[in-house]
Write a protein that holds these residues in place. Structure first.
Motif, mmCIF file in Angstrom:
data_model
loop_
_atom_site.group_PDB
_atom_site.id
_atom_site.type_symbol
_atom_site.label_atom_id
_atom_site.label_comp_id
_atom_site.label_asym_id
_atom_site.label_seq_id
_atom_site.Cartn_x
_atom_site.Cartn_y
_atom_site.Cartn_z
ATOM 1 N N PHE A 1 -32.828 -5.135 -2.184
ATOM 2 C CA PHE A 1 -31.641 -5.004 -1.337
ATOM 3 C C PHE A 1 -30.515 -5.895 -1.852
ATOM 4 N N ASP A 2 -29.334 -5.320 -1.907
ATOM 5 C CA ASP A 2 -28.150 -6.056 -2.330
ATOM 6 C C ASP A 2 -26.998 -5.541 -1.470
ATOM 7 N N ALA A 3 -26.594 -6.362 -0.484
ATOM 8 C CA ALA A 3 -25.588 -5.913 0.486
ATOM 9 C C ALA A 3 -24.293 -5.487 -0.196
ATOM 10 N N ARG B 1 -22.678 -1.783 0.009
ATOM 11 C CA ARG B 1 -21.313 -1.582 0.523
ATOM 12 C C ARG B 1 -20.441 -0.884 -0.511
ATOM 13 N N VAL C 1 -23.367 -3.027 6.948
ATOM 14 C CA VAL C 1 -24.578 -3.327 6.168
ATOM 15 C C VAL C 1 -24.733 -4.825 5.919
ATOM 16 N N THR C 2 -25.755 -5.424 6.560
ATOM 17 C CA THR C 2 -26.040 -6.825 6.281
ATOM 18 C C THR C 2 -27.501 -7.036 5.880
ATOM 19 N N SER C 3 -28.368 -6.076 6.220
ATOM 20 C CA SER C 3 -29.779 -6.236 5.853
ATOM 21 C C SER C 3 -30.364 -4.885 5.463
ATOM 22 N N GLU C 4 -31.554 -4.939 4.853
ATOM 23 C CA GLU C 4 -32.214 -3.715 4.404
ATOM 24 C C GLU C 4 -32.424 -2.745 5.564
ATOM 25 N N ALA C 5 -32.703 -3.315 6.752
ATOM 26 C CA ALA C 5 -32.972 -2.469 7.922
ATOM 27 C C ALA C 5 -31.764 -1.626 8.311
ATOM 28 N N ASP C 6 -30.572 -2.080 7.937
ATOM 29 C CA ASP C 6 -29.361 -1.306 8.265
ATOM 30 C C ASP C 6 -29.266 -0.017 7.453
#
Ligand code: HEC
Length: 143
Positions: free
Chosen positions: A54-56, A60, A117-122
């Motif tokens: 994951f890379d916010a 984005r 988008v701030t975390s993988e769950a988003d």
């Protein structure tokens, strides 16, 4: 990383195949635009599945790329060009307003989602909404 490279190769490979033999330059351009959308979406999907870390910022950026590409859809389809390989339905040019409104929905949706988008769950809800927005146009305007 290996997996990511394999995925990237797979995506470009598929795009090359889908465009193979297309002669009309307008059709070729709009297909390339669509392939770019798919490429960005695959990147987000790979992160959502944990295939890619994951890379916010990257997520984005991918959403903003989709938004920018979506803003070009009306211009890419302005000419009612055809090609034996095209999957575009002629109704696009009978109902161009409705067609372009699906493009602007995708544009504003992804611009808005980029800020969430701030975390993988988003990414899971992002993928669901993306899938709906692409499908909303494909179901009416693509073979
Ligand atoms: C405003 C309508 C619209 C939206 C929104 C849209 N598409 Fe498309 N898409 C089309 C049409 C029409 C075609 C068929 C173009 C052709 O074959 O001439 C197409 C074709 C494609 C193709 C095949 C391209 C090729 O090389 O043959 C892919 C892949 C694709 N879309 C992905 C996406 C993805 C991913 C999204 C969402 C992120 C999306 N599209 C959103 C209308 C749309």
């Amino acid at each position: 990383m290996k997996k990511y490279i394999a995925l990237a190769l797979m995506v470009t490979g598929t795009a090359a195949l889908a465009h193979g033999g297309v002669k009309d330059p307008h059709v070729m351009h709009r297909m390339m635009g669509m392939s770019e959308l798919a490429k960005q979406m695959k990147l987000i999907g790979a992160m959502a599945k944990g295939v890619m870390p994951f890379d916010a910022d990257a997520a984005r950026a991918a959403l903003l790329n989709i938004s920018r590409e979506a803003s070009e859809i009306p211009a890419l389809f302005e000419t009612a060009a055809t090609d034996p390989k095209s999957e575009a339905l002629p109704v696009i040019w009978d109902e161009f307003d409705s067609f372009t409104s699906r493009a602007s929905e995708l544009e504003s949706l992804t611009r808005g989602l980029a800020g969430t988008v701030t975390s993988e769950a988003d990414l899971r809800p992002v993928m669901q909404q993306l899938g709906k927005a692409c499908g909303a146009c494909h179901s009416d305007f693509r073979e």
